[in-house]
Design an enzyme around this catalytic site. Sequence first.
Site, PDB file in Angstrom:
ATOM      1  N   HIS A 131      32.080  42.452  87.078  1.00  0.00           N
ATOM      2  CA  HIS A 131      33.489  43.376  85.093  1.00  0.00           C
ATOM      3  C   HIS A 131      31.675  43.526  85.215  1.00  0.00           C
ATOM      4  O   HIS A 131      32.300  44.934  84.867  1.00  0.00           O
ATOM      5  CB  HIS A 131      33.672  42.470  84.863  1.00  0.00           C
ATOM      6  CG  HIS A 131      34.962  43.636  84.325  1.00  0.00           C
ATOM      7  ND1 HIS A 131      35.273  44.067  84.440  1.00  0.00           N
ATOM      8  CD2 HIS A 131      35.351  43.918  82.772  1.00  0.00           C
ATOM      9  CE1 HIS A 131      35.870  45.542  83.757  1.00  0.00           C
ATOM     10  NE2 HIS A 131      35.765  44.413  82.724  1.00  0.00           N
ATOM     11  N   ASN A 150      36.388  47.543  76.544  1.00  0.00           N
ATOM     12  CA  ASN A 150      37.061  48.542  75.978  1.00  0.00           C
ATOM     13  C   ASN A 150      36.334  48.954  74.920  1.00  0.00           C
ATOM     14  O   ASN A 150      37.028  49.960  74.100  1.00  0.00           O
ATOM     15  CB  ASN A 150      38.089  47.562  76.115  1.00  0.00           C
ATOM     16  CG  ASN A 150      38.503  46.212  74.409  1.00  0.00           C
ATOM     17  OD1 ASN A 150      37.650  46.041  74.524  1.00  0.00           O
ATOM     18  ND2 ASN A 150      39.537  46.491  73.909  1.00  0.00           N
TER      19      ASN A 150
END
Length: 134
Positions: A14, A64
């Site tokens: 990720h 985020n």
Amino acid sequence: VAGLGNYGLRGTRHSVGMAVLDRLARQLAVAEGWRVDRRCCADVAMATAHGLQLVLLKPRRFMNLNGLSVASAAEIYNLGPEDIYLVHDDLDKALGKVAIKLGGSARGHNGVQSCINALHSNEMTRLRVGIGRP
């Protein structure tokens, strides 16, 4: 050039955007030049490639919230969204496959969406690095 990822989870698929920036910094001989820039909450290194001055950026935030670091750096270094390259993971691409995307939607990627929201634009170029589905 911003390598998106989760700073505390380096080495995971990720966070491949940050790994790509580490490799790029080594190839441009600036790997020892990373420094913490508290103004944008990121690790920053300056480099030159083919006559262009580059700002390499690894946000020190969760994925985020990466856009907050990218937008702050854009303001500090006087960059517009069209000057920014985002390097990020892509679940829909096979492991190791890459693609360049010019603008458009985030396609469900929270880090890219954070950048779009913080910069009020979707004009950033993206280097999508395939990580495959788990």
